[in-house]
Scaffold this active site. Structure first.
Site, short mmCIF file in Angstrom:
data_model
loop_
_atom_site.label_atom_id
_atom_site.label_comp_id
_atom_site.label_asym_id
_atom_site.label_seq_id
_atom_site.Cartn_x
_atom_site.Cartn_y
_atom_site.Cartn_z
N ASP A 126 0.07 -7.60 1.40
CA ASP A 126 0.58 -6.24 1.54
C ASP A 126 2.10 -6.18 1.55
OD1 ASP A 126 0.18 -3.54 1.61
OD2 ASP A 126 -0.05 -3.43 3.78
N HIS B 35 0.81 -1.22 0.00
CA HIS B 35 0.00 0.00 0.00
C HIS B 35 0.84 1.27 0.00
CE1 HIS B 35 0.26 -0.36 4.55
NE2 HIS B 35 0.42 0.94 4.43
N SER C 159 4.72 2.71 7.61
CA SER C 159 4.47 1.50 6.85
C SER C 159 5.69 1.11 6.03
CB SER C 159 3.30 1.70 5.89
OG SER C 159 2.08 1.53 6.54
#
Length: 409
Positions: free
Chosen positions: A166, A135, A250
């Site tokens: 992911d 993402h 992230s």
């Protein structure tokens, strides 16, 4: 418990945490998505940012620039492999000093929306192979990466990705001599272990921030629900921690007390309450063993139902959303409603227009928005596939299109 889009979290517009194993995940929420479809024409993005989302139980995606930072001040060490020891217990500052140079700051730009997002990556090879969350780079038309170890900025390309887990691998162009991460063994992690989360908190770039905590759970599952699209996906086998992972982290490192990477920061709570639980921090990381198994598959060039290798195929569809700005429209009788097409794209050349209902892509029936990229995961730019749709009068059409090259993931 459900996930909603929250404009206070200016995340990558395509930043869906857990797509069902196809390029671009389910998160085509405001751009012409890489796997070939996107949302209704989105509202103008906030300058230099994209909106984000909150996961089930108010867990927010960690990618994207947002206010706030993590604790800690890190320092650089000479190039090489990030120093770590399997025996000596290190302080948070010592861990940061060792791990910091093996991180990168990632800025992904979506040229369709003229918007960008920030995240983090973990350096795997001295020539610039980097592990990050899907993402973080999802929907990007360009990716710029700054290596923390040497301060240089590189252009990056996507090697491959697994949207369902992911995980993505990107390659820095013309990089050499980078400090690489010291990877641990996530199978040895136990509840109560001390950890430090490091990353590009707030998307500020520069010296990473760090937050200390403990492992509070193993083998955890979270649901990423896009209420605008009416879709939801799950990430499983996650490490849970109370370290204060922030937006921008992230793709960053979750590190054990010995300075070894045992997970990749992926999601964190943001001051919202879980149903029946307190608002204490709850953050999640993908175990490094799981992430590296996917990395090895990508490195081997092995495409699967969830792993895509190389450039992303592009149809150029906009998909009608169920709510304002959403992408996940679907026709009650089956099929996916078209909101529009990108000028000059394969979909436009095939004659698709607003109001048409797509019923099959590549010979696979589609009934929800996520079915379209799922049908495209094994395809690449230049491939010819069929697309079948119903027009406004209910007449069926089938055309063969040549897929173009689109945004990453």
């Amino acid at each position: 418990m459900s996930q909603t889009y929250d404009p206070n979290y200016p995340e990558h517009g395509q930043g869906y945490l857990a797509g069902p194993g196809y390029p671009g995940g389910a998160g085509y929420t405001g751009g012409y998505a890489g796997a070939g479809f996107a949302s209704e024409p989105p509202p103008p993005p906030r300058r230099n940012h994209k909106r984000g989302l909150i996961l089930t139980g108010a867990v927010a995606l960690a990618a994207g620039a947002a206010a706030g930072g993590l604790i800690g001040s890190l320092h650089r060490v000479p190039a090489g492999t990030a120093t770590a020891t399997s025996k000596t217990v290190l302080s948070a500052s010592q861990i940061a000093e060792r791990v910091d140079p093996a991180l990168v700051d990632i800025v992904s730009t979506d040229g369709y929306q003229q918007a960008s997002s920030a995240g983090t990556g973990i350096v795997l090879t001295s020539n610039g192979e980097v592990l990050t969350n899907n993402h973080v780079i999802e929907g990007a038309t360009s990716i710029k990466v700054t290596d923390v170890g040497n301060g240089r900025t590189y252009t990056a390309t996507v090697v491959g990705y697994d949207a369902s887990d992911d995980v993505a691998v990107i390659q820095l162009q013309n990089a050499s001599g980078l400090t690489t991460a010291s990877l641990g063994d996530s199978s040895t992690v136990n509840t109560g272990d001390s950890v430090v989360a490091l990353g590009n908190a707030g998307g500020k770039g520069g010296t990473p921030s760090a937050a200390a905590g403990t492992v509070t759970g193993l083998n955890q599952s979270i649901t990423a629900s896009d209420e605008l699209a009416g879709t939801s996906e799950q990430l499983t086998d996650l490490i849970q921690t109370n370290a204060e992972i922030q937006p921008g982290d992230s793709g960053g490192s979750l590190v054990n007390a010995h300075g070894q990477v045992i997970g990749m920061d992926t999601a964190a709570s943001s001051g919202y309450q879980f149903q029946g639980q307190s608002s204490q921090t709850q953050a999640f990381a993908i175990p490094i063993n799981k992430a590296m198994a996917i990395v090895r598959q990508i490195e081997a060039g092995t495409t699967s139902a969830s792993v895509h290798i190389g450039a992303t195929a592009f149809l150029g569809l906009q998909i009608a959303g169920q709510n304002s700005g959403g992408f996940g429209g679907q026709n009650g009788a089956g099929g996916v409603t078209v909101a529009g097409t990108v000028s000059g794209s394969p979909a436009a050349k095939a004659g698709l227009v607003q109001g048409d209902v797509i019923t099959a892509v590549g010979g696979q029936s589609v009934s929800t928005a996520e079915d379209i990229p799922l049908a495209l995961v094994k395809h690449h730019p230049g491939d010819s596939i069929s697309i079948t749709w119903l027009d406004a009068s209910g007449q069926s059409h089938t055309a063969t299109v040549t897929l173009a090259s689109g945004p990453a993931a």
